[in-house]
Design an enzyme around this catalytic site. Structure first.
Site, PDB file in Angstrom:
ATOM      1  N   LYS A 100     -16.312   1.736 -32.152  1.00 40.65           N
ATOM      2  CA  LYS A 100     -15.478   0.949 -32.981  1.00 40.65           C
ATOM      3  C   LYS A 100     -16.820   0.680 -34.029  1.00 40.65           C
ATOM      4  O   LYS A 100     -17.774   0.300 -33.676  1.00 40.65           O
ATOM      5  CB  LYS A 100     -14.961  -0.122 -32.395  1.00 40.65           C
ATOM      6  CG  LYS A 100     -14.218  -1.198 -33.382  1.00 40.65           C
ATOM      7  CD  LYS A 100     -14.726  -2.697 -33.251  1.00 40.65           C
ATOM      8  CE  LYS A 100     -16.402  -2.431 -33.016  1.00 40.65           C
ATOM      9  NZ  LYS A 100     -17.051  -4.070 -33.398  1.00 40.65           N
TER      10      LYS A 100
ATOM     11  N   ASP B 146     -12.436  -7.213 -29.093  1.00 40.32           N
ATOM     12  CA  ASP B 146     -12.056  -5.944 -30.037  1.00 40.32           C
ATOM     13  C   ASP B 146     -11.544  -5.116 -28.887  1.00 40.32           C
ATOM     14  O   ASP B 146     -11.176  -3.872 -29.128  1.00 40.32           O
ATOM     15  CB  ASP B 146     -13.440  -5.309 -30.369  1.00 40.32           C
ATOM     16  CG  ASP B 146     -14.564  -5.312 -29.500  1.00 40.32           C
ATOM     17  OD1 ASP B 146     -14.392  -5.399 -28.257  1.00 40.32           O
ATOM     18  OD2 ASP B 146     -15.834  -5.172 -30.056  1.00 40.32           O
TER      19      ASP B 146
END
Length: 306
Positions: A17, A153
């Site tokens: 990510k 996240d």
């Protein structure tokens, strides 16, 4: 995701990510003392492979790892229960009333402690795989709630692609890849082919946020944590400066750092920047990838592990 899964095992390819934009607001009591965030997540084609195999009832879990750059994960005294993938296994087992009799084998390719959410990606892959292996049929909203209890996240890592994240990063608004917001990101040069400059050393997220409260953001950065990460890790600043001087970009620190991301849509740009980084010893490793991407699932035809 592939509709098929092995009866006894499954493998997940879990992408890294990056944050294309990261605005860090003040700490909030309603967020448990965490900072309010407004970010754009993008999943990047650097893949950890998470293999899940069912074990005999009552045998508990087993965690194994392999990879060239395991960082702190490779310490002999590392507690397996501190690994996010194991935390995800235990959280899923508790939510489902299931015994955690599972082998988790992780092939690490996402750099550790690099601001690329490698741990969250592994945990997300574990959750997705268990949902399939245990035939839980948990809806995405329930998986997101469990994931948010493990990391800001982690809900995004369950989905991949592009999303806006608010709250402390866990409230997601997926972006349609053909929609206007995604198209604006594309026109700004924030999707497509990129280079990641990775390092052998790490920055802890907690360390960066603590320093951020003293240093604050540079208003010109896409990532509010970038100035802090570069202060703590000067080679990140050097790598970004080289990219900008070469006219390549956008360029920014990934998450809490120290990894740097440079968008390089043309092959000649990537070649030139790789040469510069190596000549100036600005990074330890260079990874090429594309974004955005999605997690992938494949079956494993195996027998129960003891």
């Amino acid at each position: 995701m592939s509709p098929a899964a092995g009866r006894d095992g499954i493998a997940l390819y879990c992408p890294a990510k990056i944050n294309l934009r990261l605005h860090v607001g003040p700490t909030r009591a309603d967020l448990g003392g965490q900072h309010r965030l407004d970010t754009i997540y993008s999943a990047v084609g650097i893949w950890d492979r998470v293999e899940l195999r069912q074990r005999e009832p009552g045998s508990g879990f087993r965690l194994t790892l392999e990879g060239e750059h395991l960082g702190d994960l490779n310490r002999r005294d590392a507690d397996p229960c501190a690994n996010l993938a194991v935390k995800a296994l235990l959280a899923m087992a508790q939510a489902a009333g299931h015994q955690p009799d599972m082998s988790i084998h992780i092939v690490k390719r996402i750099p550790v402690g690099a601001g690329l959410a490698g741990g969250s990606a592994d945990a997300a892959g574990t959750m997705l795989g268990l949902n399939r292996l245990w035939n839980l049929r948990m809806p995405a909203a329930k998986l997101d709630r469990i994931a948010a209890g493990l990391g800001a996240d982690l809900p995004f890592c369950l989905h991949g692609g592009l999303s806006r994240g608010t709250g402390f990063g866990q409230i997601l608004e997926p972006l349609d890849p053909d929609g206007p917001q995604a198209q604006r990101l594309s026109r700004a040069g924030l999707t497509g082919h990129l280079l990641i400059g990775a390092y052998d050393d790490q920055l802890s997220t907690a360390q960066v946020y603590k320093a951020f409260d003293l240093i604050g953001p540079d208003p010109h950065d896409l990532n509010d944590l970038q100035e802090t990460a570069c202060t703590l890790h000067p080679r990140s600043r050097k790598a970004l400066d080289l990219a900008r001087r070469a006219g390549i970009g956008p360029a920014f620190v990934s998450g809490s750092g120290p990894s740097v991301v440079v968008m390089a849509p043309r092959p000649e740009q990537a070649i030139a920047l790789k040469r510069l980084w190596r000549e100036q010893n600005a990074v330890d490793r260079i990874i090429e990838a594309d974004s955005p991407v999605l997690p992938r699932m494949v079956p494993l035809r195996v027998t129960h592990e003891q």
